[in-house]
Design an enzyme around this catalytic site. Structure first.
Site, PDB file in Angstrom:
ATOM      1  N   CYS A 171     -29.766 -18.527   2.027  1.00  0.00           N
ATOM      2  CA  CYS A 171     -28.594 -17.895   2.633  1.00  0.00           C
ATOM      3  C   CYS A 171     -28.628 -18.206   4.127  1.00  0.00           C
ATOM      4  O   CYS A 171     -29.553 -17.814   4.837  1.00  0.00           O
ATOM      5  CB  CYS A 171     -28.639 -16.391   2.363  1.00  0.00           C
TER       6      CYS A 171
ATOM      7  N   GLU B  22     -30.825 -14.721  11.509  1.00  0.00           N
ATOM      8  CA  GLU B  22     -31.669 -14.536  10.336  1.00  0.00           C
ATOM      9  C   GLU B  22     -31.157 -15.377   9.176  1.00  0.00           C
ATOM     10  O   GLU B  22     -29.951 -15.626   9.056  1.00  0.00           O
ATOM     11  CB  GLU B  22     -31.690 -13.065   9.924  1.00  0.00           C
TER      12      GLU B  22
ATOM     13  N   CYS C 160     -21.203  -3.467   7.603  1.00  0.00           N
ATOM     14  CA  CYS C 160     -22.069  -4.614   7.866  1.00  0.00           C
ATOM     15  C   CYS C 160     -22.794  -4.483   9.202  1.00  0.00           C
ATOM     16  O   CYS C 160     -22.174  -4.283  10.242  1.00  0.00           O
ATOM     17  CB  CYS C 160     -21.205  -5.868   7.839  1.00  0.00           C
TER      18      CYS C 160
ATOM     19  N   GLY D 239     -22.295 -13.827  10.354  1.00  0.00           N
ATOM     20  CA  GLY D 239     -21.134 -14.550  10.848  1.00  0.00           C
ATOM     21  C   GLY D 239     -20.093 -14.866   9.795  1.00  0.00           C
ATOM     22  O   GLY D 239     -20.335 -14.744   8.601  1.00  0.00           O
TER      23      GLY D 239
ATOM     24  N   CYS E 180     -16.736  -5.850  10.136  1.00  0.00           N
ATOM     25  CA  CYS E 180     -16.633  -5.107   8.873  1.00  0.00           C
ATOM     26  C   CYS E 180     -17.502  -3.850   8.979  1.00  0.00           C
ATOM     27  O   CYS E 180     -18.636  -3.916   9.444  1.00  0.00           O
ATOM     28  CB  CYS E 180     -17.073  -5.968   7.698  1.00  0.00           C
TER      29      CYS E 180
ATOM     30  N   CYS F 153     -27.674  -7.965   1.059  1.00  0.00           N
ATOM     31  CA  CYS F 153     -26.326  -8.218   1.532  1.00  0.00           C
ATOM     32  C   CYS F 153     -25.915  -7.166   2.563  1.00  0.00           C
ATOM     33  O   CYS F 153     -26.005  -5.981   2.303  1.00  0.00           O
ATOM     34  CB  CYS F 153     -25.370  -8.167   0.347  1.00  0.00           C
TER      35      CYS F 153
ATOM     36  N   ASN G  57     -25.848  -1.073   0.265  1.00  0.00           N
ATOM     37  CA  ASN G  57     -27.232  -0.832   0.702  1.00  0.00           C
ATOM     38  C   ASN G  57     -27.191   0.003   1.976  1.00  0.00           C
ATOM     39  O   ASN G  57     -26.913  -0.549   3.037  1.00  0.00           O
ATOM     40  CB  ASN G  57     -27.917  -2.159   1.061  1.00  0.00           C
TER      41      ASN G  57
HETATM   42  S1  SF4 Z   1     -20.969 -10.998   8.918  1.00  0.00           S
HETATM   43 FE1  SF4 Z   1     -19.517 -11.027   7.168  1.00  0.00          FE
HETATM   44  S2  SF4 Z   1     -19.456  -8.902   6.425  1.00  0.00           S
HETATM   45 FE2  SF4 Z   1     -20.415  -8.895   8.462  1.00  0.00          FE
HETATM   46  S3  SF4 Z   1     -18.741  -8.452   9.912  1.00  0.00           S
HETATM   47 FE3  SF4 Z   1     -18.916 -10.671   9.765  1.00  0.00          FE
HETATM   48  S4  SF4 Z   1     -17.497 -11.270   8.144  1.00  0.00           S
HETATM   49 FE4  SF4 Z   1     -17.807  -9.055   7.950  1.00  0.00          FE
END
Ligand code: SF4
Length: 351
Positions: A103, A90, A117, A159, A114, A332, A289
């Site tokens: 983005c 995306e 995420c 990523g 994380c 985000c 979020n």
């Molecule tokens: S995309 Fe960014 S925030 Fe999500 S797990 Fe990977 S490094 Fe962490």
């Protein structure tokens, strides 16, 4: 077949030399690919017919397959693309005042996991190739309304860009090449979860903005929220940020996702000030979020404003980033690359 979008200028020069052609031919073809957005070799009309025929034997111009576009009420547009192996990524176009930021995702999935995420919770598939990185810029251009131009590019989608270092650096060279996409270095930002060796290397090899997803003020909390901290703890990370080159104009951006009762206390704000000492930076506070199944909650508004005020009073330029596109899961931490499957399923995020 090789994809002409898979080459930096220097690499294309080598290809053209390999065909026994003069170097200026590389400039012509490169211009057609990046400036004129050619989608086939036949359209490169000032390239000799003989060379076009030879190019067509071994090269093509392949784009991403955009499967779906979602538009938010606030003008944010998120698009889902399918890669040649069926992986999905995306990308998001975010309007803000006179800026329009793209983005870009750097990997299909992410290995860093994380906890706040969606991308991280969905696992890692693979690194994106150069043409897949470039393809997001071309695809985004195809979605622009009349009069719109992409002004900024952030590597902040799915990523960890520093885990796809070589391709990302080649992509940055095309983004900032006047013969390529032609963005100023100040308009390109790479966001990392804090890979210390990559930050040091980037500081030495590229001249772009750096953003770091920090999200905690103690190793104990950061270990929990971002497992990468076990490898590169806060002291090491802060030391790398202190060494990141800045030229007066450039500041490191500290991204701080605020999680209720985890990292949003007054003590956290005070600790953050101590951590940031000696680092020219600005701070983006991002209230979490929530997504279905998420283990964290959004902070209360008064916690966000108190936190922000403490940082501002200490002299840090701090903004609370309104989450754009949260109604289409483009905010985000909400990217995951699987439209059409998302309702009723655990959603996670991309950073
Ligand atoms: S995309 Fe960014 S925030 Fe999500 S797990 Fe990977 S490094 Fe962490």
């Amino acid at each position: 077949m090789k994809n002409l979008r898979d080459f930096t200028y220097e690499e294309l020069l080598e290809e053209v030399r390999g065909l026994g052609e003069k170097p200026y031919r590389a400039e012509q073809v490169y211009g057609w690919v990046y400036r004129k957005c050619a989608t086939d070799i036949d359209s490169m009309t000032d390239v000799s017919k003989a060379l076009r025929e030879r190019l067509k034997e071994s090269y093509s111009v392949e784009g991403l397959k955009v499967l779906e576009v979602k538009s938010s009420f606030d003008g944010t547009r998120k698009f889902l693309s399918e890669l040649s192996d069926g992986s999905r990524i995306e990308s998001v176009l975010i309007p803000e005042g006179d800026r329009l930021t793209l983005c870009v995702s750097s990997q299909a999935g992410c290995a860093l996991g994380c906890r706040f995420c969606m991308t991280g919770l969905s696992g890692f598939t693979r690194n994106l190739t150069l043409s897949e990185l470039n393809g997001q810029v071309f695809a985004a251009r195809g979605l622009l309304n009349e009069g719109e131009t992409i002004t900024n590019v952030v590597l902040m989608g799915m990523g960890e860009p520093l885990n796809n270092y070589d391709n990302v650096l080649r992509f940055v060279s095309i983004l900032t090449d006047g013969r390529g996409f032609g963005f100023s270095h100040n308009k390109v930002t790479l966001s990392t979860a804090g890979l210390v060796p990559g930050i040091r290397r980037l500081g030495a090899e590229a001249n772009i903005n750096l953003a770091v997803s920090l999200n905690a003020t103690t190793d104990e909390v950061r270990d929990r929220v971002m497992p990468v901290n076990k490898k590169y703890p806060l002291e090491e990370l802060m030391d790398a940020l202190r060494g990141y080159p800045h030229n007066g104009k450039k500041h490191v951006t500290i991204e701080y996702v605020m999680l209720a009762n985890v990292n949003d206390s007054i003590e956290d704000a005070k600790r953050l000030i101590k951590l940031l000492r000696g680092i020219p930076c600005k701070v983006n506070l991002i209230p979490f979020n929530p997504f279905p199944g998420a283990r964290f909650q959004a902070p209360e508004n008064h916690m966000v404003s108190t936190f922000s005020k403490i940082l501002q009073d200490a002299g840090y330029f701090t903004i609370v980033r309104a989450s754009k596109g949260s109604d289409i899961q483009a905010a985000c931490g909400q990217l995951k690359g699987r439209y059409g499957e998302e309702e009723g399923e655990r959603d996670s995020a991309g950073g």
